[in-house]
Design an enzyme around this catalytic site. Sequence first.
Site, PDB file in Angstrom:
ATOM      1  N   HIS A 368       6.074  12.371  -6.873  1.00 32.29           N
ATOM      2  CA  HIS A 368       5.420  11.061  -6.885  1.00 32.29           C
ATOM      3  C   HIS A 368       4.940  10.618  -8.247  1.00 32.29           C
ATOM      4  O   HIS A 368       4.289   9.572  -8.347  1.00 32.29           O
ATOM      5  CB  HIS A 368       4.225  11.039  -5.925  1.00 32.29           C
ATOM      6  CG  HIS A 368       4.591  11.182  -4.486  1.00 32.29           C
ATOM      7  ND1 HIS A 368       4.869  10.111  -3.677  1.00 32.29           N
ATOM      8  CD2 HIS A 368       4.746  12.275  -3.717  1.00 32.29           C
ATOM      9  CE1 HIS A 368       5.164  10.534  -2.456  1.00 32.29           C
ATOM     10  NE2 HIS A 368       5.098  11.860  -2.459  1.00 32.29           N
ATOM     11  N   LYS A 563      -6.185  -1.150  -6.773  1.00 34.79           N
ATOM     12  CA  LYS A 563      -5.504   0.149  -6.836  1.00 34.79           C
ATOM     13  C   LYS A 563      -6.430   1.098  -7.576  1.00 34.79           C
ATOM     14  O   LYS A 563      -7.456   0.660  -8.105  1.00 34.79           O
ATOM     15  CB  LYS A 563      -4.164   0.027  -7.560  1.00 34.79           C
ATOM     16  CG  LYS A 563      -4.253  -0.718  -8.916  1.00 34.79           C
ATOM     17  CD  LYS A 563      -2.896  -0.863  -9.590  1.00 34.79           C
ATOM     18  CE  LYS A 563      -2.052  -1.976  -9.041  1.00 34.79           C
ATOM     19  NZ  LYS A 563      -0.750  -1.577  -8.563  1.00 34.79           N
ATOM     20  N   ARG A 564      -6.098   2.391  -7.613  1.00 33.76           N
ATOM     21  CA  ARG A 564      -6.888   3.309  -8.421  1.00 33.76           C
ATOM     22  C   ARG A 564      -6.982   2.784  -9.850  1.00 33.76           C
ATOM     23  O   ARG A 564      -6.041   2.169 -10.360  1.00 33.76           O
ATOM     24  CB  ARG A 564      -6.227   4.700  -8.440  1.00 33.76           C
ATOM     25  CG  ARG A 564      -6.349   5.467  -7.150  1.00 33.76           C
ATOM     26  CD  ARG A 564      -7.778   5.652  -6.738  1.00 33.76           C
ATOM     27  NE  ARG A 564      -8.477   6.555  -7.635  1.00 33.76           N
ATOM     28  CZ  ARG A 564      -8.863   7.793  -7.319  1.00 33.76           C
ATOM     29  NH1 ARG A 564      -8.645   8.269  -6.103  1.00 33.76           N
ATOM     30  NH2 ARG A 564      -9.510   8.545  -8.180  1.00 33.76           N
ATOM     31  N   LYS A 569      -2.006   1.937 -15.214  1.00 36.32           N
ATOM     32  CA  LYS A 569      -1.900   0.774 -14.325  1.00 36.32           C
ATOM     33  C   LYS A 569      -2.381  -0.504 -15.024  1.00 36.32           C
ATOM     34  O   LYS A 569      -2.163  -1.600 -14.548  1.00 36.32           O
ATOM     35  CB  LYS A 569      -2.686   1.011 -13.036  1.00 36.32           C
ATOM     36  CG  LYS A 569      -2.123   2.173 -12.196  1.00 36.32           C
ATOM     37  CD  LYS A 569      -2.956   2.401 -10.947  1.00 36.32           C
ATOM     38  CE  LYS A 569      -2.525   3.622 -10.146  1.00 36.32           C
ATOM     39  NZ  LYS A 569      -1.301   3.396  -9.342  1.00 36.32           N
ATOM     40  N   THR A 671       3.070   0.827  -3.678  1.00 33.41           N
ATOM     41  CA  THR A 671       3.279   0.384  -2.303  1.00 33.41           C
ATOM     42  C   THR A 671       2.405  -0.846  -2.026  1.00 33.41           C
ATOM     43  O   THR A 671       2.743  -1.665  -1.169  1.00 33.41           O
ATOM     44  CB  THR A 671       2.936   1.492  -1.288  1.00 33.41           C
ATOM     45  OG1 THR A 671       1.677   2.074  -1.652  1.00 33.41           O
ATOM     46  CG2 THR A 671       4.003   2.570  -1.273  1.00 33.41           C
ATOM     47  N   LYS A 675       2.925  -4.602   0.072  1.00 34.64           N
ATOM     48  CA  LYS A 675       1.985  -5.169   1.053  1.00 34.64           C
ATOM     49  C   LYS A 675       1.591  -6.591   0.658  1.00 34.64           C
ATOM     50  O   LYS A 675       1.458  -7.471   1.525  1.00 34.64           O
ATOM     51  CB  LYS A 675       0.735  -4.284   1.160  1.00 34.64           C
ATOM     52  CG  LYS A 675       1.036  -2.881   1.690  1.00 34.64           C
ATOM     53  CD  LYS A 675      -0.128  -1.915   1.480  1.00 34.64           C
ATOM     54  CE  LYS A 675       0.336  -0.479   1.659  1.00 34.64           C
ATOM     55  NZ  LYS A 675      -0.617   0.508   1.100  1.00 34.64           N
TER      56      LYS A 675
HETATM   57  C1  26Q Z   1      -2.073  17.237  -9.812  1.00 32.13           C
HETATM   58  C2  26Q Z   1      -2.447  18.468 -10.324  1.00 32.13           C
HETATM   59  C3  26Q Z   1      -3.507  19.159  -9.793  1.00 32.13           C
HETATM   60  C4  26Q Z   1      -4.200  18.590  -8.750  1.00 32.13           C
HETATM   61  C5  26Q Z   1      -3.835  17.360  -8.246  1.00 32.13           C
HETATM   62  C6  26Q Z   1      -2.770  16.684  -8.780  1.00 32.13           C
HETATM   63  C7  26Q Z   1      -2.374  15.352  -8.231  1.00 32.13           C
HETATM   64  C8  26Q Z   1      -3.027  14.808  -7.157  1.00 32.13           C
HETATM   65  C9  26Q Z   1      -2.653  13.587  -6.628  1.00 32.13           C
HETATM   66  C10 26Q Z   1      -1.317  14.656  -8.759  1.00 32.13           C
HETATM   67  C11 26Q Z   1      -0.937  13.424  -8.221  1.00 32.13           C
HETATM   68  C12 26Q Z   1      -1.611  12.890  -7.141  1.00 32.13           C
HETATM   69  C13 26Q Z   1      -1.270  11.598  -6.546  1.00 32.13           C
HETATM   70  C14 26Q Z   1      -0.238  10.870  -6.894  1.00 32.13           C
HETATM   71  C15 26Q Z   1       0.054   9.562  -6.291  1.00 32.13           C
HETATM   72  O1  26Q Z   1      -0.688   9.051  -5.471  1.00 32.13           O
HETATM   73  N1  26Q Z   1       1.160   8.944  -6.697  1.00 32.13           N
HETATM   74  C16 26Q Z   1       1.544   7.654  -6.194  1.00 32.13           C
HETATM   75  O2  26Q Z   1       2.409   7.870  -5.094  1.00 32.13           O
HETATM   76  C17 26Q Z   1       2.760   6.642  -4.472  1.00 32.13           C
HETATM   77  C18 26Q Z   1       3.579   6.982  -3.241  1.00 32.13           C
HETATM   78  O3  26Q Z   1       4.813   7.492  -3.616  1.00 32.13           O
HETATM   79  C19 26Q Z   1       3.517   5.753  -5.434  1.00 32.13           C
HETATM   80  O4  26Q Z   1       3.767   4.526  -4.813  1.00 32.13           O
HETATM   81  C20 26Q Z   1       2.706   5.532  -6.710  1.00 32.13           C
HETATM   82  O5  26Q Z   1       3.470   4.818  -7.661  1.00 32.13           O
HETATM   83  C21 26Q Z   1       2.272   6.856  -7.280  1.00 32.13           C
HETATM   84  O6  26Q Z   1       1.398   6.659  -8.373  1.00 32.13           O
END
Ligand code: 26Q
Length: 822
Positions: A368, A563-564, A569, A671, A675
């Site tokens: 992701h 968004k976050r 972003k 996403t 929406k």
């Molecule tokens: C990494 C290392 C250690 C601990 C946690 C993490 C970690 C945690 C959460 C790395 C990434 C995430 C979340 C990523 C995320 O939400 N990505 C989003 O995924 C969506 C669904 O595919 C996409 O639409 C977004 O573009 C993307 O940013």
Amino acid sequence: MTTVTAHLHPVAAASATGPIGLPTLAEFHAAYQRELAQHADPASPSACLRAAALASRQLLAARWAVTQGDDARRAPSQRRVHYLSMEFLMGRALQNALSALGIEGDVAAAFGDRAPALADVLEQEPDAALGNGGLGRLAACFLDAFATLGLPSFGYGLRYEHGMFAQAIEAGRQVEHPDDWLRNGQPWELVRPELRYPVGFGGCVVDADGRRQWQPAETVIAQAVDFVVPGHGTERVSTLRQWQAQAPRSLDFATFCRGEHAASAAHRHDAEALNWVLYPDDSTAAGRRLRLKQEFLLVSASVQDLLARHLREGGAPADVGARNVLHLNDTHPALAPAELMRLLLDEHGLPWDEAWRTVRDATSYTNHTLMPEALETWDLALFGELLPRHLEIVFLINQRLLDEVRVLHPGDDALAARLSLIDEGSAERPGRRVRMAALAIAASHTVNGVSALHSRLMTQTIFADHARLWPERFTNVTNGVTPRRWLMQANPGLSALLDEAIGRGWRADLSQLQALAERDGDAPLLARLQAVKQANKQRLAAVIVQRTGIVVDPASLFDVQIKRIHEYKRQLLNLLQVIARWQAIADAPQLDWHPRTVIFAGKAASAYVRAKEIIRLIHDVAEVVNHDPRCRDRLKLVFLPNYGVSLAEAILPAADLSEQISTAGTEASGTGNMKFALNGALTIGTWDGANIEMAESVGVDHLFVFGQRAEGIAALRAQGYCPQDWINRDAVLQRVLAAIGNGTFSGGDTTRYQALLQSLTDEDRYFLMADFADYRAAQARVDALFRHPAAWQASALRNIAGMGPFSVDRTIGDYIRRVWAA
Ligand code: 26Q
């Protein structure tokens, strides 16, 4: 060849919201009344919520039993999908349940005269916010499609006691509060006392009877807690099974009897801590350890559960992969293939090659994010201490992998080092680490990205070596969203209009929206589309004044970025443009400015200092702009606190303009972009993530596309990007930066945003300076089009019409064809 096929119920379009049958409603009422009678204050909205939730759950539980029976008897070639994710952002459940049961309208009527309005009852429900953002919400949309398409499936997650923190704003700054979503109990949860699995940590590995045996030093019990996920237009349901860690013994009785009451339950504290929070801050060693234990808790319990079910249904251990899919939602559950290996080797005595083939048949992985810093690795010492047998297995997988690499590319030690599951460390980051993405790729038959661009960049950048070694493993599945929650439930006004215009079938077949495309000259339809938007904007204006005290004009253009908060972003790019607009209005208030309301919402990770500075700057700028008499009502800036699923449901239907402005090549998919467009907003966006496919589907003339493309960004980087050059060429930009620097928004304090400004002028890692002028030009095109309501609405209609491919049902269909059937 094994397959995964959804039952693909021929969904009767009308049954999606219409009553499925009188017995359902009658049963609901009987159960509802029984529950309500037990309540001290049966007229209170919270009593009604609880009773309605319990009554719905009861009806859904009956569907659950039928679904489980059907799935156990599924065709031998059909695989059950197990979707492992550390995050599920489900939001509220009651409206979705009532609508899936087909009784929303009847219940609303029944609530009306005797009790609070249904809307007030629905508002009582806390969000289940067991996730951070896109990845977690995608998992929730997937469950909706699993159920609706009738796919034999389980979602597996953790039952965090505190999900995503609640965000408050104090003096313009983000303050985090614990999210106590379980405080009033959870009527949706079904505890399964019979489903408990031991999960080990630490200890050692010994040889016994020719097999390796892990003897953990510590064991916790994973207790299954189920959440039934209803399908729409079908009686099928799916299950979200969340694990709750418990101590194996409630208390140490001897210690208790000695009067040492706290000590007698100390082990409980350690076990239960695993479930306290989503993502403990991993800046401390204790936090990282807890996170790794959480990941293994999820993985071990889920794999044991699926294996037990497989054996119970008569499957052989070596057929796990033929009958089951083990899907990894990013690398957070990437220990799952290692745990399945351990069980097959050590408990079931399979030889290595057979076990590995079985594991690879089962496993697939979705990436992701391309951000190198988000690629998960674990300190090898910590990994080995907590999971000694899994580390052995990782080493054994690695040995075979590197042997294969050496045969194919003899002498290329650098390549072998890059492909290794172990990072040997470097001068900047000493110490050996386990690479979770490398493990996930090695163990998977298929790896996918989440948009066409992202999947391509994935194989060209972070996983280039892997893609050369195993090109056939990599594919794309573009994300999608559920039209049930994000259109039918969030936007009843637009849903009713669509029903009249094209019929009700879009709920189950979103491609039917395409029929709207030819109607973009239908003036009465466009006028009604505008009226629906206007009503939604009025509702949001009420929410805004209630939550922030800011009065906004519903006739103004609602320009929204939710968004976050993250540098890539580029909320800051948006804010710079707002400042430029304010300066221009202040210079010439007599000009004919079309009023705009710029709305932000989003949370910053608690340790992400730069993101928190951006939130503060938004508030500081809002303070000045919203009180500048020269602006009057031509510009308002709003930050809505505590963004989450429910707030998104209120905001999206009211947006005119959707801001999707990430640096090209950084947003994997997005996403929210889908929406917004589904709700009739126009997108201003970069050529990034799924924006590209949206533009292709809608027609690029119906989006406001701007900025450098991914290749352009890469070229700028290669040339040695110098943001100052771009600033020097742009007087508007200079003036904006000067205002931030000279304390215009910080009561004369010139230090507050010094570091933030310097990050733009020195490095500008996300190329805001390079895209600023073109972004402003695109915003000017927005202003020009908004002056022509019919043309704007025609474009809005085209956007809605083009959203068919972004239904999560299409996404899951693609997974079934490209990933899970492999
Ligand atoms: C990494 C290392 C250690 C601990 C946690 C993490 C970690 C945690 C959460 C790395 C990434 C995430 C979340 C990523 C995320 O939400 N990505 C989003 O995924 C969506 C669904 O595919 C996409 O639409 C977004 O573009 C993307 O940013």
